[in-house]
Write a protein that holds these residues in place. Structure first.
Motif, PDB file in Angstrom:
ATOM      1  N   GLU A   6       0.755  -1.311   0.064  1.00 15.64           N
ATOM      2  CA  GLU A   6       0.040   0.020  -0.140  1.00 15.64           C
ATOM      3  C   GLU A   6       0.795   1.347   0.195  1.00 15.64           C
ATOM      4  OE1 GLU A   6       0.040  -2.272   2.306  1.00 15.64           O
ATOM      5  OE2 GLU A   6      -1.897  -3.205   2.557  1.00 15.64           O
ATOM      6  N   TYR A   7       2.047   0.990   0.631  1.00 13.63           N
ATOM      7  CA  TYR A   7       2.883   2.408   0.751  1.00 13.63           C
ATOM      8  C   TYR A   7       3.839   2.364  -0.334  1.00 13.63           C
ATOM      9  CZ  TYR A   7       0.450   2.266   4.973  1.00 13.63           C
ATOM     10  OH  TYR A   7      -0.676   2.157   5.855  1.00 13.63           O
ATOM     11  N   ASP A   9       2.591   2.396  -3.426  1.00 16.37           N
ATOM     12  CA  ASP A   9       1.542   2.688  -4.823  1.00 16.37           C
ATOM     13  C   ASP A   9       2.039   3.789  -5.510  1.00 16.37           C
ATOM     14  OD1 ASP A   9      -0.736   3.551  -6.323  1.00 16.37           O
ATOM     15  OD2 ASP A   9      -1.747   3.794  -4.677  1.00 16.37           O
ATOM     16  N   LEU A  12       0.246   7.226  -5.617  1.00 13.33           N
ATOM     17  CA  LEU A  12       0.142   8.025  -4.421  1.00 13.33           C
ATOM     18  C   LEU A  12       1.557   8.856  -4.242  1.00 13.33           C
ATOM     19  CD1 LEU A  12      -1.144   5.879  -0.958  1.00 13.33           C
ATOM     20  CD2 LEU A  12      -1.931   8.361  -1.863  1.00 13.33           C
ATOM     21  N   GLY A  15       1.200  11.649  -6.770  1.00 12.87           N
ATOM     22  CA  GLY A  15       0.220  12.728  -6.217  1.00 12.87           C
ATOM     23  C   GLY A  15       1.356  13.756  -5.158  1.00 12.87           C
ATOM     24  N   LEU A  16       1.997  12.801  -4.193  1.00 15.60           N
ATOM     25  CA  LEU A  16       2.746  13.465  -3.418  1.00 15.60           C
ATOM     26  C   LEU A  16       4.105  14.388  -3.888  1.00 15.60           C
ATOM     27  CD1 LEU A  16       2.882  10.840  -0.402  1.00 15.60           C
ATOM     28  CD2 LEU A  16       2.249  13.089   0.005  1.00 15.60           C
ATOM     29  N   LYS A  19       2.681  17.568  -4.899  1.00 16.31           N
ATOM     30  CA  LYS A  19       2.295  18.399  -3.729  1.00 16.31           C
ATOM     31  C   LYS A  19       3.822  19.053  -3.418  1.00 16.31           C
ATOM     32  CE  LYS A  19      -2.041  17.232  -3.603  1.00 16.31           C
ATOM     33  NZ  LYS A  19      -2.813  18.103  -3.879  1.00 16.31           N
ATOM     34  N   VAL A 226       5.894   6.045  -0.103  1.00 19.17           N
ATOM     35  CA  VAL A 226       5.121   7.111   0.074  1.00 19.17           C
ATOM     36  C   VAL A 226       5.124   7.531   1.501  1.00 19.17           C
ATOM     37  CG1 VAL A 226       2.489   6.990   0.657  1.00 19.17           C
ATOM     38  CG2 VAL A 226       3.180   6.021  -1.292  1.00 19.17           C
ATOM     39  N   GLU A 230       5.778  11.545   1.874  1.00 15.09           N
ATOM     40  CA  GLU A 230       4.739  12.162   2.768  1.00 15.09           C
ATOM     41  C   GLU A 230       5.280  13.118   3.845  1.00 15.09           C
ATOM     42  OE1 GLU A 230       1.635  10.210   5.017  1.00 15.09           O
ATOM     43  OE2 GLU A 230       0.562  11.824   5.143  1.00 15.09           O
ATOM     44  N   PHE A 233       6.696  16.107   2.396  1.00 13.53           N
ATOM     45  CA  PHE A 233       5.878  17.128   2.194  1.00 13.53           C
ATOM     46  C   PHE A 233       5.301  17.612   3.486  1.00 13.53           C
ATOM     47  CE2 PHE A 233       1.139  18.120   2.316  1.00 13.53           C
ATOM     48  CZ  PHE A 233       1.355  19.133   1.278  1.00 13.53           C
TER      49      PHE A 233
ATOM     50  N   LEU B  64      -4.584   5.958   5.322  1.00 13.95           N
ATOM     51  CA  LEU B  64      -4.215   5.923   4.045  1.00 13.95           C
ATOM     52  C   LEU B  64      -5.387   6.244   3.017  1.00 13.95           C
ATOM     53  CD1 LEU B  64      -1.858   4.551   2.568  1.00 13.95           C
ATOM     54  CD2 LEU B  64      -3.014   2.612   2.572  1.00 13.95           C
ATOM     55  N   LEU B  67      -5.062  10.139   3.104  1.00 17.99           N
ATOM     56  CA  LEU B  67      -3.997  10.608   2.182  1.00 17.99           C
ATOM     57  C   LEU B  67      -4.479  10.534   0.627  1.00 17.99           C
ATOM     58  CD1 LEU B  67      -1.175  11.398   1.886  1.00 17.99           C
ATOM     59  CD2 LEU B  67      -0.389   9.029   1.676  1.00 17.99           C
ATOM     60  N   ARG B  68      -5.255   9.349   0.382  1.00 20.45           N
ATOM     61  CA  ARG B  68      -5.575   9.206  -1.056  1.00 20.45           C
ATOM     62  C   ARG B  68      -6.404  10.178  -1.537  1.00 20.45           C
ATOM     63  NH1 ARG B  68      -5.794   3.422  -0.225  1.00 20.45           N
ATOM     64  NH2 ARG B  68      -4.168   2.666  -1.143  1.00 20.45           N
ATOM     65  N   ILE B  71      -5.080  13.803  -1.681  1.00 20.76           N
ATOM     66  CA  ILE B  71      -4.350  14.024  -2.976  1.00 20.76           C
ATOM     67  C   ILE B  71      -5.172  13.778  -4.073  1.00 20.76           C
ATOM     68  CG2 ILE B  71      -2.857  12.549  -4.607  1.00 20.76           C
ATOM     69  CD1 ILE B  71      -1.112  11.757  -2.537  1.00 20.76           C
ATOM     70  N   GLU B  72      -6.283  13.068  -4.326  1.00 19.75           N
ATOM     71  CA  GLU B  72      -7.211  13.089  -5.358  1.00 19.75           C
ATOM     72  C   GLU B  72      -7.923  14.477  -5.417  1.00 19.75           C
ATOM     73  OE1 GLU B  72      -9.344   9.586  -4.975  1.00 19.75           O
ATOM     74  OE2 GLU B  72      -7.461   8.533  -5.393  1.00 19.75           O
ATOM     75  N   TYR B  76      -4.747  19.003   0.185  1.00 22.84           N
ATOM     76  CA  TYR B  76      -3.479  18.899   1.251  1.00 22.84           C
ATOM     77  C   TYR B  76      -2.829  20.099   1.153  1.00 22.84           C
ATOM     78  CZ  TYR B  76      -0.764  15.783   3.952  1.00 22.84           C
ATOM     79  OH  TYR B  76      -0.153  14.953   4.867  1.00 22.84           O
TER      80      TYR B  76
END
Ligand code: SF4
Lengths: 362, 76
Positions: A6-7, A9, A12, A15-16, A19, A226, A230, A233, B64, B67-68, B71-72, B76
């Motif tokens: 999951e970490y 991904d 994700l 996306g980070l 940011k 991730v 994060e 970030f 989690l 966080l998703r 971002i979507e 954030y």
């Protein structure tokens, strides 16, 4: 949940990164972030995070590899203890190839007849001592707050079971005093720290307050891509808002109060004394030594150690690298003479060492 | 070196040792340092032969998801 995939991904992470790009543009100026956990250094290298970041975000590595920060003198003492008669010297595998003076290592010592064993846990020494009653089992106590409670717990068990032939060579260290030393280092100019995930599992957030009091950001961060992104970030968000607090990114692994039980076990066996760090010198209250009531488990109490004149490795810049003031590329030996097969310094030996990580991934 | 593995508790014996499953690999870990009650099925983070932390599954999932979502939705 598996707590790994999951970490990792990619969506994700992407996306980070976006940011992070946005905030770093807003900040404009260079931002220096130090990670002082070897597992972070390794993950940052392995996942190529340094190269994904905007140009003004500078990640530097600190003294977070327990093997690397062990002083050459302590390595020499370990070599001396390991070569005593009727001794089984047990250690985590990372320590095996760390060079002491004159290029000696535990591995060489083993090749010349010493009984050096690699264990995955201090607790493995319990059965080792029980099945080798005619020998002394010495465990090399390296590691930070994550590892020290496990060693303390093993000592408590041996105490309870009245096992007389087990002892620890205590070179364990604690993180907070070093962080404080680094904040004040004029050569560094650190804006923020990525604080170590699993050390913080034990110590919690309190110990990092001096960082934020000194106006720097502090984010306790996990070890997957991730997590690290994060964490970065969150650092940038603190800088943008100019509000510095000790934040936890790695909340699945860290509670604000840490793990009081593990701390209790640790402090029942060890007290804080001064300790010598490679590159950083002697730092008061930064080492863990055995309390009087557990002196019977102190290898330094059981064995006479002669005065050893240790000689630092010529040309090796590990000291400066551990302080964050040099990168491996600035070491004249890096890649030319020193490589993972033929390491000159500890930072090239441990997979978490900064030089080994740079060698492999940069 | 401070590496910690998330694993699921498969069994616990009378000496307070547990067998945990880490993505298919089984390891034995001592539960003497963990500060919460744990049972079979719980996820723990282990280091050097000891479990040091119980993972709160709900909390991890929520975090989690959050966080998703952030971002979507560009908040954030
Ligand atoms: S490259 Fe080798 S010699 Fe240079 S600092 Fe790193 S470990 Fe030491």
């Amino acid at each position: 949940m598996k707590y790994i995939d999951e970490y990792r991904d990619p969506a994700l992470a992407k996306g980070l990164l976006d940011k992070i790009a946005g905030l770093s543009k807003k900040i404009g100026q260079p931002v220096t972030i130090m990670e002082f956990c070897g597992s972070h250094t390794y993950a940052i290298g392995r996942f190529g995070i340094r190269n994904m970041l905007p140009g003004n975000i500078n990640l530097i590595s600190g003294p977070g590899c327990p093997v690397c920060v062990t002083s050459i003198h302590d390595v020499d003492v370990a070599l001396h203890l390991a070569s005593q008669k009727n001794v089984i010297f047990a250690t985590f595998g990372d320590m095996l190839r760390v060079p002491g003076s004159h290029g000696n290592s535990l591995q060489n010592t083993r090749a010349s007849g010493a009984d050096v064993r690699v264990v995955a846990s201090a607790a493995n020494c319990i059965s080792l001592a029980e099945t080798n009653k005619d020998k002394e089992v010495i465990f090399m106590g390296i590691g930070f707050e994550t590892t020290s409670p496990t060693i303390a717990s093993t000592i408590l068990t041996c105490h309870k079971k009245r096992i007389p032939n087990f002892s620890v060579f205590p070179v364990n260290k604690v993180i907070p005093p070093v962080v404080i030393a680094l904040i004040d280092d004029p050569a560094l100019n650190i804006d923020a720290f990525l604080c170590p995930g699993h050390v913080s599992t034990i110590i919690g957030t309190n110990a990092y307050e001096p960082i934020t009091q000194a106006g720097r950001a502090a984010v306790i961060t996990g070890f997957e891509p991730v997590d690290i992104l994060e964490g970065i970030f969150m650092v940038l968000a603190q800088i943008t808002k100019n509000r510095k607090t000790v934040a936890i990114q790695y909340s699945r692994g860290v509670k604000p109060e840490g793990n009081p039980r593990a701390r209790e076990v640790m402090t029942s066996v060890f007290y804080r004394g001064s300790s010598e760090w490679r590159g950083l010198g002697t730092i008061p209250e930064s080492g863990l030594l055995l309390k009087e009531s557990y002196k019977a488990f102190d290898a330094l109490n059981k064995f006479e150690v002669p005065e050893i004149r240790s000689i630092e490795i010529k040309g090796c810049c590990c000291g400066d690298i551990l302080r964050g003031i040099k990168t491996p590329n600035e070491c004249p030996l890096f890649k030319r003479v020193c490589n993972p097969l033929n390491p000159d310094g500890p930072c090239m030996v441990s997979s978490e060492g900064t030089c080994a990580t740079y060698y492999k991934y940069h | 070196m401070c590496i910690g593995f998330p694993g699921k508790i498969v069994s616990i014996d009378q000496d307070n040792y547990a067998i945990i499953d880490i993505s298919g690999t089984r390891r034995e870990v001592c539960l003497d340092l963990i500060d919460e009650d744990v049972t079979i099925g719980d996820y723990v983070i282990s280091h050097a032969g000891y479990a040091i932390h119980r993972i709160d599954e709900e909390l991890a999932k929520d975090k989690l998801d959050l966080l998703r979502e952030l971002i979507e939705n560009e908040i954030y």
